[in-house]
Design a protein around this motif. Structure first.
Motif, PDB file in Angstrom:
ATOM      1  N   GLN A  79       0.828  -1.211   0.000  1.00 44.18           N
ATOM      2  CA  GLN A  79       0.000   0.000   0.000  1.00 44.18           C
ATOM      3  C   GLN A  79       0.861   1.259   0.000  1.00 44.18           C
ATOM      4  O   GLN A  79       1.680   1.472   0.888  1.00 44.18           O
ATOM      5  CB  GLN A  79      -0.884   0.007   1.257  1.00 44.18           C
ATOM      6  N   LYS A  80       0.593   2.124  -0.990  1.00 46.17           N
ATOM      7  CA  LYS A  80       1.370   3.362  -1.101  1.00 46.17           C
ATOM      8  C   LYS A  80       1.214   4.221   0.158  1.00 46.17           C
ATOM      9  O   LYS A  80       2.170   4.852   0.615  1.00 46.17           O
ATOM     10  CB  LYS A  80       0.921   4.139  -2.345  1.00 46.17           C
ATOM     11  N   GLU A  81      -0.001   4.219   0.717  1.00 43.44           N
ATOM     12  CA  GLU A  81      -0.231   5.042   1.905  1.00 43.44           C
ATOM     13  C   GLU A  81       0.685   4.624   3.068  1.00 43.44           C
ATOM     14  O   GLU A  81       1.141   5.464   3.856  1.00 43.44           O
ATOM     15  CB  GLU A  81      -1.700   4.899   2.311  1.00 43.44           C
TER      16      GLU A  81
ATOM     17  N   LEU B 211       3.688   3.390   2.682  1.00 39.63           N
ATOM     18  CA  LEU B 211       5.033   3.891   2.359  1.00 39.63           C
ATOM     19  C   LEU B 211       5.115   5.392   2.654  1.00 39.63           C
ATOM     20  O   LEU B 211       6.156   5.883   3.104  1.00 39.63           O
ATOM     21  CB  LEU B 211       5.363   3.594   0.896  1.00 39.63           C
ATOM     22  N   ASP B 212       4.033   6.117   2.430  1.00 41.97           N
ATOM     23  CA  ASP B 212       4.019   7.559   2.731  1.00 41.97           C
ATOM     24  C   ASP B 212       4.186   7.793   4.234  1.00 41.97           C
ATOM     25  O   ASP B 212       4.918   8.690   4.657  1.00 41.97           O
ATOM     26  CB  ASP B 212       2.710   8.207   2.256  1.00 41.97           C
ATOM     27  N   ILE B 213       3.499   6.963   5.031  1.00 42.77           N
ATOM     28  CA  ILE B 213       3.615   7.097   6.495  1.00 42.77           C
ATOM     29  C   ILE B 213       5.050   6.758   6.922  1.00 42.77           C
ATOM     30  O   ILE B 213       5.653   7.449   7.751  1.00 42.77           O
ATOM     31  CB  ILE B 213       2.593   6.186   7.220  1.00 42.77           C
ATOM     32  N   THR B 214       5.612   5.704   6.308  1.00 41.40           N
ATOM     33  CA  THR B 214       7.002   5.310   6.631  1.00 41.40           C
ATOM     34  C   THR B 214       7.967   6.441   6.279  1.00 41.40           C
ATOM     35  O   THR B 214       8.882   6.757   7.049  1.00 41.40           O
ATOM     36  CB  THR B 214       7.376   4.021   5.872  1.00 41.40           C
ATOM     37  N   ARG B 215       7.748   7.070   5.112  1.00 36.52           N
ATOM     38  CA  ARG B 215       8.631   8.177   4.690  1.00 36.52           C
ATOM     39  C   ARG B 215       8.615   9.298   5.741  1.00 36.52           C
ATOM     40  O   ARG B 215       9.670   9.773   6.179  1.00 36.52           O
ATOM     41  CB  ARG B 215       8.194   8.726   3.327  1.00 36.52           C
ATOM     42  N   ASP B 216       7.412   9.693   6.170  1.00 37.78           N
ATOM     43  CA  ASP B 216       7.291  10.792   7.136  1.00 37.78           C
ATOM     44  C   ASP B 216       7.939  10.418   8.473  1.00 37.78           C
ATOM     45  O   ASP B 216       8.639  11.222   9.081  1.00 37.78           O
ATOM     46  CB  ASP B 216       5.811  11.139   7.387  1.00 37.78           C
TER      47      ASP B 216
ATOM     48  N   LEU C 120      12.171   3.191  -0.282  1.00 37.10           N
ATOM     49  CA  LEU C 120      10.756   2.815  -0.206  1.00 37.10           C
ATOM     50  C   LEU C 120      10.401   2.040  -1.467  1.00 37.10           C
ATOM     51  O   LEU C 120      10.745   2.460  -2.578  1.00 37.10           O
ATOM     52  CB  LEU C 120       9.890   4.072  -0.082  1.00 37.10           C
TER      53      LEU C 120
ATOM     54  N   GLN D  73       7.274  -0.237  -3.463  1.00 38.32           N
ATOM     55  CA  GLN D  73       5.889  -0.732  -3.499  1.00 38.32           C
ATOM     56  C   GLN D  73       5.829  -2.113  -4.155  1.00 38.32           C
ATOM     57  O   GLN D  73       6.259  -2.294  -5.302  1.00 38.32           O
ATOM     58  CB  GLN D  73       4.982   0.253  -4.243  1.00 38.32           C
TER      59      GLN D  73
END
Ligand code: SAM
Length: 188
Positions: free
Chosen positions: A73-75, A77-82, A95, A97
């Motif tokens: 899930q891209k979302e 990965l976005d949370i992991t990035r932040d 990151l 996908q």
């Protein structure tokens, strides 16, 4: 738990619980993975979710190491990035996908693979486990951890058998609260 419970994918709304600092009291990443990860390693956190373990792994591999944080899930990965940016380790994290039936990391050879509360969500576990064995260096370790509340003893036994068929050799069982867990190496 019935078989249909397997295969349900964890939604991003659960990450506030999975990334809670309190989780460290029961599932301390450095205590759990310290024996398998060293500075300079290349490691994969498969099904990284919000990056609770990816960030700890980035701290453990140090500035010469690399963490591949992989999720469907891209979302996530976005949370992991932040999360990684806040903790100052984003530059050590790639990151990535995945597809539901393909982790798509065939170019990689890694020192350590983590799949924490992930395998019961994967639709084609045999293929997932085969692909894990393909990206492991000869002396790499694979730490598989499944939640007791979602995976019955017989379902867990099924996962271990599938891992064995995929060329993974059970090295040791690991005791962790609320979990069923094992470390694999590669069959020689
Ligand atoms: C219960 S969460 C665990 C997250 C993280 N490992 C942790 O312990 O905080 C399971 C994660 O696995 C991911 N996932 C499920 N099936 C997957 C697959 N086939 N390939 C990659 N990731 C997958 C989900 O998107 C979700 O982020």
């Amino acid at each position: 738990m019935a078989d249909e419970a397997l295969g349900h994918v964890c939604p991003p709304s659960v990450i506030k619980w999975l990334n809670s600092p309190l989780r460290k009291l029961l599932q301390n990443p450095k205590k759990i993975m310290g024996a398998y990860v060293k500075p300079g390693d290349v490691v994969v956190d498969l099904g990284c979710g919000g990056g609770f373990f990816s960030v700890a792994l980035a701290e453990m591999v140090g500035e010469n190491g690399r963490v591949i944080a992989a999720d469907l899930q891209k979302e996530m990965l976005d949370i992991t990035r932040d999360f990684a940016a806040k903790r100052g380790v984003l530059e050590r994290i790639t990151l990535h996908q995945c597809y539901a039936e393909d982790i798509a990391l065939s170019e990689e050879k890694v020192d350590f693979v983590l799949a924490f509360y992930v395998v019961h969500e994967v639709p084609n576990r045999k293929e997932f486990l085969r692909q894990v064995s393909q990206i492991m260096k000869p002396d790499a370790r694979f730490l598989l951890i499944e939640p007791k509340h979602h995976v019955t003893p017989s379902q867990y036994e099924g996962i271990l058998n599938e891992a064995n068929s995929a060329g993974l050799k059970l090295l040791t069982n690991v005791k962790l609260p609320f979990s069923r867990s094992v470390v694999f190496g590669l069959e020689s």
